[in-house]
Design an enzyme around this catalytic site. Structure first.
Site, PDB file in Angstrom:
ATOM      1  N   CYS A   1      16.981   4.291   7.378  1.00 18.64           N
ATOM      2  CA  CYS A   1      17.583   5.325   8.211  1.00 18.64           C
ATOM      3  C   CYS A   1      18.193   4.654   9.432  1.00 18.64           C
ATOM      4  O   CYS A   1      19.389   4.477   9.510  1.00 18.64           O
ATOM      5  CB  CYS A   1      16.553   6.380   8.616  1.00 18.64           C
ATOM      6  SG  CYS A   1      17.184   7.608   9.781  1.00 18.64           S
TER       7      CYS A   1
ATOM      8  N   CYS B   1      15.513  11.681  16.264  1.00 20.15           N
ATOM      9  CA  CYS B   1      14.916  11.592  14.921  1.00 20.15           C
ATOM     10  C   CYS B   1      15.154  12.884  14.139  1.00 20.15           C
ATOM     11  O   CYS B   1      14.642  13.946  14.501  1.00 20.15           O
ATOM     12  CB  CYS B   1      13.416  11.331  15.032  1.00 20.15           C
ATOM     13  SG  CYS B   1      12.569  11.328  13.418  1.00 20.15           S
TER      14      CYS B   1
ATOM     15  N   CYS C   1      16.810   6.188  14.962  1.00 19.27           N
ATOM     16  CA  CYS C   1      15.994   6.060  16.169  1.00 19.27           C
ATOM     17  C   CYS C   1      16.222   4.723  16.861  1.00 19.27           C
ATOM     18  O   CYS C   1      16.228   4.639  18.085  1.00 19.27           O
ATOM     19  CB  CYS C   1      14.513   6.259  15.844  1.00 19.27           C
ATOM     20  SG  CYS C   1      13.839   5.069  14.664  1.00 19.27           S
TER      21      CYS C   1
ATOM     22  N   ASP D   1       0.868  -1.175   0.000  1.00 15.47           N
ATOM     23  CA  ASP D   1       0.000   0.000   0.000  1.00 15.47           C
ATOM     24  C   ASP D   1       0.905   1.224   0.000  1.00 15.47           C
ATOM     25  O   ASP D   1       1.275   1.751   1.045  1.00 15.47           O
ATOM     26  CB  ASP D   1      -0.908  -0.016   1.237  1.00 15.47           C
ATOM     27  CG  ASP D   1      -1.908   1.139   1.265  1.00 15.47           C
ATOM     28  OD1 ASP D   1      -1.725   2.097   0.483  1.00 15.47           O
ATOM     29  OD2 ASP D   1      -2.851   1.094   2.075  1.00 15.47           O
TER      30      ASP D   1
ATOM     31  N   CYS E   1       9.223   1.457  28.062  1.00 20.18           N
ATOM     32  CA  CYS E   1      10.185   2.505  27.745  1.00 20.18           C
ATOM     33  C   CYS E   1      10.332   3.506  28.884  1.00 20.18           C
ATOM     34  O   CYS E   1      11.261   4.330  28.858  1.00 20.18           O
ATOM     35  CB  CYS E   1       9.756   3.246  26.479  1.00 20.18           C
ATOM     36  SG  CYS E   1       9.800   2.225  24.997  1.00 20.18           S
TER      37      CYS E   1
END
Length: 261
Positions: A242, A200, A245, A131, A190
């Site tokens: 990337c 980020c 993060c 998608d 967390c």
């Protein structure tokens, strides 16, 4: 299996989690011997079954949703992951591709094994945007993994496991074989940590804490993330990776054999 450790509240308890496997009762009580052996042969140490009867999954040949899925983890190279805290590099792109290919091969093999044993099955591609408008695949690997009890979703919108942090890729095979499932993870661990949010570069993370059924958009602006990658990291896999993060996540930085410290 997901019941092999109790989820503690601190990253420092990872080593304790890793040592509880030997204290379990005979694993044949909770899963078929052939499946346990299959996972052992393929060196998959963190896996479980997910009850997905309340979810819309890809359809089987009869046009029906699959009620269950097998979910497992393949860890990334920790030295490579620790080395991308300031941005991706070619080593990370190569490792990302290698692990994805490994998962896809394992998924097909496990789906075939299930079919040979008389069950319906369907592998889920490791990383495939079916998608493109909504930037997502056929089903979230993370949903199967949290329902299987393998970990929780961090503020960086990635699965975090105790043994490997979020320095992992996920495999999923849908099936109709009834297996002991979960218990699902229903909360995040967390704490107040927001290191991934701060790191980020796209400012795409909201900082919200995950809980089951929370829409992805409440955690991640996926378009901002995607756009940043294409604008700044197109020379690495056309901007599809990337990893910053994940690289800064304390759970990953605690992974054994991490040579960054």
């Amino acid at each position: 299996m997901p019941g092999e450790y109790t989820l503690p509240d601190t990253a420092e308890s990872i080593s304790a989690c890793l040592n509880t496997r030997d204290e379990m009762s005979d694993p044949s009580i909770i899963a078929p011997i052939w499946l346990i052996k299959w996972m052992e042969i393929h060196k998959i140490t963190l896996w479980g079954a997910a009850d997905l009867r309340d979810f819309s999954t890809p359809k089987n040949e009869a046009g029906q949703s699959f009620p269950y899925a097998l979910s497992w983890v393949i860890p990334m190279n920790p030295e490579i992951m620790a080395g991308i805290q300031n941005g991706p590099n070619q080593a990370y792109v190569d490792e990302y591709s290698r692990v994805n290919n490994q998962i896809d091969d394992l998924s097909v093999a496990l789906a075939d094994e299930l079919k040979v044993r008389g069950f319906c099955s369907k592998p889920l591609a490791s990383s495939d945007r079916t998608d493109t408008g909504n930037i997502k695949g056929d089903f979230p690997h993370k949903t199967a993994a949290t329902r299987a009890g393998l970990g929780w979703v961090g503020r960086h919108c990635q699965l975090i496991t105790r043994p490997f942090g979020s320095w992992i890729r996920l495999g999923t095979v849908f099936t109709d074989v009834e297996l002991p499932c979960g218990p699902p993870i229903e909360r995040n661990f967390c704490g107040s940590c927001a290191r991934c949010v701060e790191a980020c570069p796209a400012k795409a993370l909201t900082g919200n804490a995950w809980h089951p059924r929370l829409p992805r958009e409440e955690i991640l602006d996926v378009r901002a993330c995607d756009q940043w990658k294409k604008e700044h990291y197109f020379h690495f896999a056309k901007g599809h990776t990337c990893g910053i993060c994940s690289a800064v996540c304390p759970y990953g930085l605690k992974v054994p054999n991490n040579k960054s410290e």
